[in-house]
Write a protein that holds these residues in place. Structure first.
Motif, short mmCIF file in Angstrom:
data_model
loop_
_atom_site.label_atom_id
_atom_site.label_comp_id
_atom_site.label_asym_id
_atom_site.label_seq_id
_atom_site.Cartn_x
_atom_site.Cartn_y
_atom_site.Cartn_z
N SER A 1 0.57 -1.17 0.39
CA SER A 1 -0.09 0.15 0.10
C SER A 1 0.54 1.26 0.46
O SER A 1 0.92 2.20 -0.34
N ARG A 2 1.82 0.85 0.85
CA ARG A 2 3.11 2.21 0.55
C ARG A 2 3.69 2.78 -0.65
O ARG A 2 3.49 3.63 -1.18
N ALA A 3 3.80 1.42 -1.30
CA ALA A 3 4.72 1.31 -2.79
C ALA A 3 3.71 2.14 -3.48
O ALA A 3 3.61 2.30 -4.54
N ARG A 4 2.27 1.54 -3.66
CA ARG A 4 1.01 2.00 -4.60
C ARG A 4 1.01 3.36 -4.28
O ARG A 4 0.23 4.36 -5.42
N GLY A 5 0.72 4.03 -3.19
CA GLY A 5 0.15 4.97 -2.75
C GLY A 5 0.85 5.87 -3.64
O GLY A 5 1.54 7.50 -3.87
N ALA A 6 2.97 5.34 -2.84
CA ALA A 6 3.66 6.55 -3.86
C ALA A 6 3.29 6.46 -5.32
O ALA A 6 3.91 7.66 -5.48
N ALA A 7 3.09 5.57 -5.94
CA ALA A 7 3.13 5.53 -7.33
C ALA A 7 1.69 6.28 -8.15
O ALA A 7 1.61 6.80 -9.15
N LEU A 8 1.56 5.93 -7.08
CA LEU A 8 -0.43 7.11 -7.53
C LEU A 8 -0.06 8.36 -7.01
O LEU A 8 -1.44 9.23 -7.24
N GLN A 9 0.83 8.50 -6.09
CA GLN A 9 1.12 10.16 -5.78
C GLN A 9 0.23 10.83 -4.86
O GLN A 9 -0.62 12.04 -4.97
N MET A 10 -0.21 9.92 -4.00
CA MET A 10 -1.20 9.99 -3.09
C MET A 10 -0.76 10.54 -1.70
O MET A 10 0.48 11.05 -1.90
N ALA A 11 -1.17 11.73 -1.15
CA ALA A 11 -0.92 12.67 0.22
C ALA A 11 -0.58 11.31 0.85
O ALA A 11 -0.71 10.37 1.44
#
Length: 192
Positions: free
Chosen positions: A69-79
């Motif tokens: 989830s951390r990797a996906r959040g970073a890839a999606l440029q989430m807050a």
């Protein structure tokens, strides 16, 4: 008409979820989890299609999902705070059951009814865990709707989705009860 079950009714009238962040070990072992899963699987299922399945996530799997989830959040440029909140849901847990909506082809049972059945499974599992003396919480979050996350992390097919993550453990603290709906405001009585 079945016989009244006042104890079951009292449980339903007073039941309340326990926040996942207040759950700790011990958690149910396989033997203790099986009756909870069995009760959840008794959910109404039009056409006997079993349009859902379970993925039991123990601590190592939850840590892997936190990292994903951390990797996906970073890839999606989430807050960062949104990513961290999602990751903590997995990182801080020792046991969660992913309830997977798995609609089956059917000419008689619309897909929406099958998806609603998966939601009913979530509530049945939550209530079964609570009735068994465990703390439990039904969560989802952005990762449960991210196709890359669910396909990579949980092995879901393109037709499947996450209905919810049911976190189960030992309750460490109970929050105060929250306000409940005003039945007068949400109920319409139709006489004719």
């Amino acid at each position: 008409m079945p016989d009244p079950n006042p104890q079951a009714m009292e449980f339903l009238l007073s039941r309340r979820s326990r926040p996942a962040k207040t759950l700790a070990g011990p958690v149910p072992d396989d033997a203790a989890l099986m009756p909870i899963l069995t009760a959840a699987a008794r959910t109404p299922d039009h056409g006997k299609l079993e349009p859902w399945r379970f993925i039991v996530l123990r601590q190592a799997a939850l840590k892997r999902l936190a990292a994903l989830s951390r990797a996906r959040g970073a890839a999606l440029q989430m807050a960062p705070e949104k990513v961290d909140k999602m990751a903590r849901q997995f990182d801080d847990a020792e046991l969660a059951v992913a309830v997977i909506a798995a609609p089956q082809p059917s000419e008689k049972v619309p897909e929406i009814e099958q998806i609603l059945s998966a939601g009913a499974v979530c509530l049945s599992m939550l209530n079964a865990a609570l009735a068994s003396g465990w703390g439990a919480n039904w969560l989802s979050g952005w990762a449960s709707h991210d196709r890359d996350f669910v396909e990579t992390g949980l092995g879901l097919s393109a037709q499947e989705s996450v209905a919810g993550f049911i976190h189960i453990g030992t309750e460490t603290s109970a929050p105060p009860d929250r306000p409940r709906p005003d039945l007068g405001a949400i109920t319409t009585w139709v006489e004719a």
